[in-house]
Motif scaffolding. Structure first.
Motif, mmCIF file in Angstrom:
data_model
loop_
_atom_site.group_PDB
_atom_site.id
_atom_site.type_symbol
_atom_site.label_atom_id
_atom_site.label_comp_id
_atom_site.label_asym_id
_atom_site.label_seq_id
_atom_site.Cartn_x
_atom_site.Cartn_y
_atom_site.Cartn_z
ATOM 1 N N LEU A 99 -8.943 -11.801 14.837
ATOM 2 C CA LEU A 99 -7.999 -11.228 13.882
ATOM 3 C C LEU A 99 -9.057 -11.391 12.431
ATOM 4 C CD1 LEU A 99 -4.877 -13.584 14.721
ATOM 5 C CD2 LEU A 99 -4.927 -11.027 15.343
ATOM 6 N N SER A 100 -10.524 -11.261 12.721
ATOM 7 C CA SER A 100 -11.332 -11.574 11.437
ATOM 8 C C SER A 100 -10.888 -9.971 10.975
ATOM 9 C CB SER A 100 -12.532 -12.012 11.062
ATOM 10 O OG SER A 100 -12.860 -11.558 12.318
ATOM 11 N N ASN A 101 -10.965 -8.833 12.084
ATOM 12 C CA ASN A 101 -11.125 -7.567 11.705
ATOM 13 C C ASN A 101 -9.423 -6.515 12.283
ATOM 14 O OD1 ASN A 101 -14.216 -8.623 11.999
ATOM 15 N ND2 ASN A 101 -14.862 -6.072 12.663
ATOM 16 N N GLY A 102 -9.933 -5.511 11.332
ATOM 17 C CA GLY A 102 -8.526 -4.655 11.171
ATOM 18 C C GLY A 102 -6.831 -5.221 10.808
ATOM 19 N N PRO A 103 -6.258 -4.722 11.314
ATOM 20 C CA PRO A 103 -5.006 -4.894 10.492
ATOM 21 C C PRO A 103 -4.676 -6.631 11.444
ATOM 22 C CG PRO A 103 -4.376 -3.045 11.499
ATOM 23 C CD PRO A 103 -6.106 -3.257 11.239
ATOM 24 N N VAL A 104 -3.645 -6.543 10.328
ATOM 25 C CA VAL A 104 -2.530 -8.346 11.093
ATOM 26 C C VAL A 104 -1.371 -7.593 10.301
ATOM 27 C CG1 VAL A 104 -2.824 -10.521 11.687
ATOM 28 C CG2 VAL A 104 -5.065 -9.214 11.279
ATOM 29 N N HIS A 105 -0.718 -7.889 12.156
ATOM 30 C CA HIS A 105 0.882 -8.254 11.375
ATOM 31 C C HIS A 105 1.436 -9.269 10.967
ATOM 32 C CE1 HIS A 105 5.522 -7.456 11.281
ATOM 33 N NE2 HIS A 105 5.225 -6.241 11.502
ATOM 34 N N PHE A 152 -7.897 -1.116 7.001
ATOM 35 C CA PHE A 152 -7.722 -2.824 6.610
ATOM 36 C C PHE A 152 -8.325 -3.588 7.006
ATOM 37 C CE2 PHE A 152 -4.091 0.245 6.366
ATOM 38 C CZ PHE A 152 -3.395 0.175 5.238
ATOM 39 N N LEU A 153 -8.651 -4.732 6.247
ATOM 40 C CA LEU A 153 -8.648 -6.081 6.725
ATOM 41 C C LEU A 153 -7.716 -7.174 7.111
ATOM 42 C CD1 LEU A 153 -11.520 -5.983 4.617
ATOM 43 C CD2 LEU A 153 -11.743 -6.165 7.155
ATOM 44 N N GLY A 154 -6.919 -8.017 7.357
ATOM 45 C CA GLY A 154 -5.628 -8.237 7.659
ATOM 46 C C GLY A 154 -4.583 -7.165 6.745
ATOM 47 N N GLY A 155 -4.052 -7.530 5.930
ATOM 48 C CA GLY A 155 -3.122 -6.838 5.534
ATOM 49 C C GLY A 155 -3.493 -6.011 4.315
ATOM 50 N N ALA A 156 -5.024 -6.452 3.414
ATOM 51 C CA ALA A 156 -5.419 -4.949 2.895
ATOM 52 C C ALA A 156 -5.854 -3.669 2.538
ATOM 53 C CB ALA A 156 -5.933 -6.227 1.940
ATOM 54 N N ASN A 157 -5.553 -2.367 2.520
ATOM 55 C CA ASN A 157 -6.000 -1.802 2.250
ATOM 56 C C ASN A 157 -8.089 -1.397 2.377
ATOM 57 O OD1 ASN A 157 -7.509 1.541 2.476
ATOM 58 N ND2 ASN A 157 -5.448 1.761 3.573
ATOM 59 N N VAL A 158 -8.545 -1.711 2.432
ATOM 60 C CA VAL A 158 -10.163 -1.660 2.017
ATOM 61 C C VAL A 158 -10.280 -0.660 0.925
ATOM 62 C CG1 VAL A 158 -12.319 -1.816 1.711
ATOM 63 C CG2 VAL A 158 -10.825 -3.125 3.703
ATOM 64 N N ASN A 159 -9.226 0.734 0.827
ATOM 65 C CA ASN A 159 -9.508 1.306 -0.084
ATOM 66 C C ASN A 159 -9.036 1.204 -1.386
ATOM 67 O OD1 ASN A 159 -10.816 3.760 -0.162
ATOM 68 N ND2 ASN A 159 -9.342 4.403 1.214
ATOM 69 N N GLU A 160 -8.166 0.164 -1.678
ATOM 70 C CA GLU A 160 -7.871 -0.392 -2.847
ATOM 71 C C GLU A 160 -7.947 -1.552 -3.121
ATOM 72 O OE1 GLU A 160 -3.882 -1.104 -1.575
ATOM 73 O OE2 GLU A 160 -2.883 1.107 -0.465
ATOM 74 N N TRP A 161 -9.305 -2.024 -2.882
ATOM 75 C CA TRP A 161 -10.125 -3.534 -3.366
ATOM 76 C C TRP A 161 -11.478 -3.171 -3.993
ATOM 77 C CZ3 TRP A 161 -6.799 -6.893 -5.678
ATOM 78 C CH2 TRP A 161 -4.655 -6.718 -4.847
ATOM 79 N N TYR A 193 -2.747 -13.606 3.918
ATOM 80 C CA TYR A 193 -4.154 -12.938 4.537
ATOM 81 C C TYR A 193 -3.245 -11.614 5.346
ATOM 82 C CZ TYR A 193 -8.042 -11.164 7.642
ATOM 83 O OH TYR A 193 -8.590 -10.734 8.128
ATOM 84 N N CYS A 194 -2.364 -11.596 5.638
ATOM 85 C CA CYS A 194 -1.169 -10.419 6.350
ATOM 86 C C CYS A 194 -0.784 -9.800 5.690
ATOM 87 C CB CYS A 194 -0.499 -10.562 7.306
ATOM 88 S SG CYS A 194 -1.133 -11.780 8.589
ATOM 89 N N SER A 195 -1.028 -10.151 4.038
ATOM 90 C CA SER A 195 -0.181 -9.233 2.306
ATOM 91 C C SER A 195 -1.061 -8.050 2.501
ATOM 92 C CB SER A 195 0.200 -10.036 1.758
ATOM 93 O OG SER A 195 -0.990 -11.237 1.143
#
Length: 304
Positions: free
Chosen positions: A33-39, A279-288, A167-169
């Protein structure tokens, strides 16, 4: 009759656990769950579909294999949860384990598990300064850790649930609250979260901490990919990643190289060539972005 379930962090732990003499059933939680999107709705159909899609693509898992290996066994575990009077979670200090750990604590909270839930979480076990994983320890030490396990209650559940949902947000900067206000029974979380923040591209360099370390090793003369991955595994402190995770990160860096097969980098690598649409959790890496000087995550300004 009482029954105990031990939820373990990996197969290496399982192999040692079997030799420890500790009684109880075992279940290995193999998610990443440390990798990719998590609902945020853990173990829901949306959660499983999202993770199936990501894991199958990221780790080249054959169609249907994720459901067979992870989803169905976990559903069976959930169905049988009331049979256990105690559940013990066995995890480690690193980011990989800590995210999986809080997700399972959130699950127990959501399930309103009525038995006793306990936690064995290791890292520092002596005065050497080294952080240890469960797979590095001998079977005869496991009983000592089990004897000193921490009982989980409402405070621990609520803390883990709140952190999991953040984390999922899509607002990873809110995770700072859990670094600034650490929780004593979950003492390894702050350092793990700080390593998570550094997985976002740097405001100053454009590269993540891991990408920068790849570049450092290559610039120091490493030209063999598998030796490079080995150096990354030895370099990491709180990441807890395996070789496949580092291989995938290196593959993502491929557009930066003059010659990827020879690990030939330009004198000034261009971080903008790396796709950040993940994504990492709920965050798109493009946005941070990670501001190394201020040690904080900041929203990336939209392109004009």
């Amino acid at each position: 009759m009482t029954k105990t379930l031990h939820i373990l962090n990996g197969d290496s732990t399982l192999n040692i656990f079997k030799a420890s003499g500790i009684e109880g059933d075992t279940f290995v939680w193999r998610e990443v769950l440390s990798n990719g999107p998590v609902h945020s709705n853990f173990a829901s159909e949306e959660f499983w579909q999202q993770r199936d899609q990501f894991m199958s693509k990221e780790f080249d898992i054959a169609s249907g294999k994720y459901k067979e290996a992870l989803q169905r066994p976990f559903q069976t575990l959930t169905d049988n949860l009331i049979d256990y009077s105690e559940i013990t979670l066995w995890f480690e200090y690193d980011l990989f384990c800590q995210i999986n750990m809080i997700a399972l604590m959130h699950w127990l909270n959501k399930f309103s598990y009525q038995g006793t839930a306990t936690l064995v979480c290791i890292g520092k076990i002596d005065d050497s300064g080294k952080l240890y994983g469960l797979g590095e320890l001998s079977a005869d030490t496991y009983q000592d850790f089990f004897n000193t396990r921490v009982k989980l209650g409402t405070r621990e559940y609520d803390y883990a649930s709140d952190l999991y949902e953040v984390y999922c947000s899509n607002a990873p900067d809110d995770l700072y609250n859990y670094v600034l206000m650490p929780f004593g029974e979950l003492s390894y979380l702050p350092a793990a979260l700080e390593s998570h923040f550094r997985r976002f591209p740097s405001l100053q360099t454009g590269f993540t901490e891991i990408e920068e370390q790849f570049i450092n090793f290559i610039n120091a003369g490493e030209t063999d990919k598998m030796k490079l991955i080995g150096k990354m595994l030895r370099w990491q402190t709180h990441q807890g990643f395996g070789d496949l995770q580092y291989i995938n990160i290196l593959e993502r860096m491929k557009p930066v190289f003059n010659d990827f097969e020879k690990l030939d980098l330009p004198s000034e690598p261009d971080s903008s060539l790396i796709s950040r649409d993940y994504f990492l959790g709920g965050a798109n890496v493009n946005e941070w972005l990670w501001d190394m000087e201020e040690e904080t995550l900041i929203p990336r300004e939209p392109a004009s």
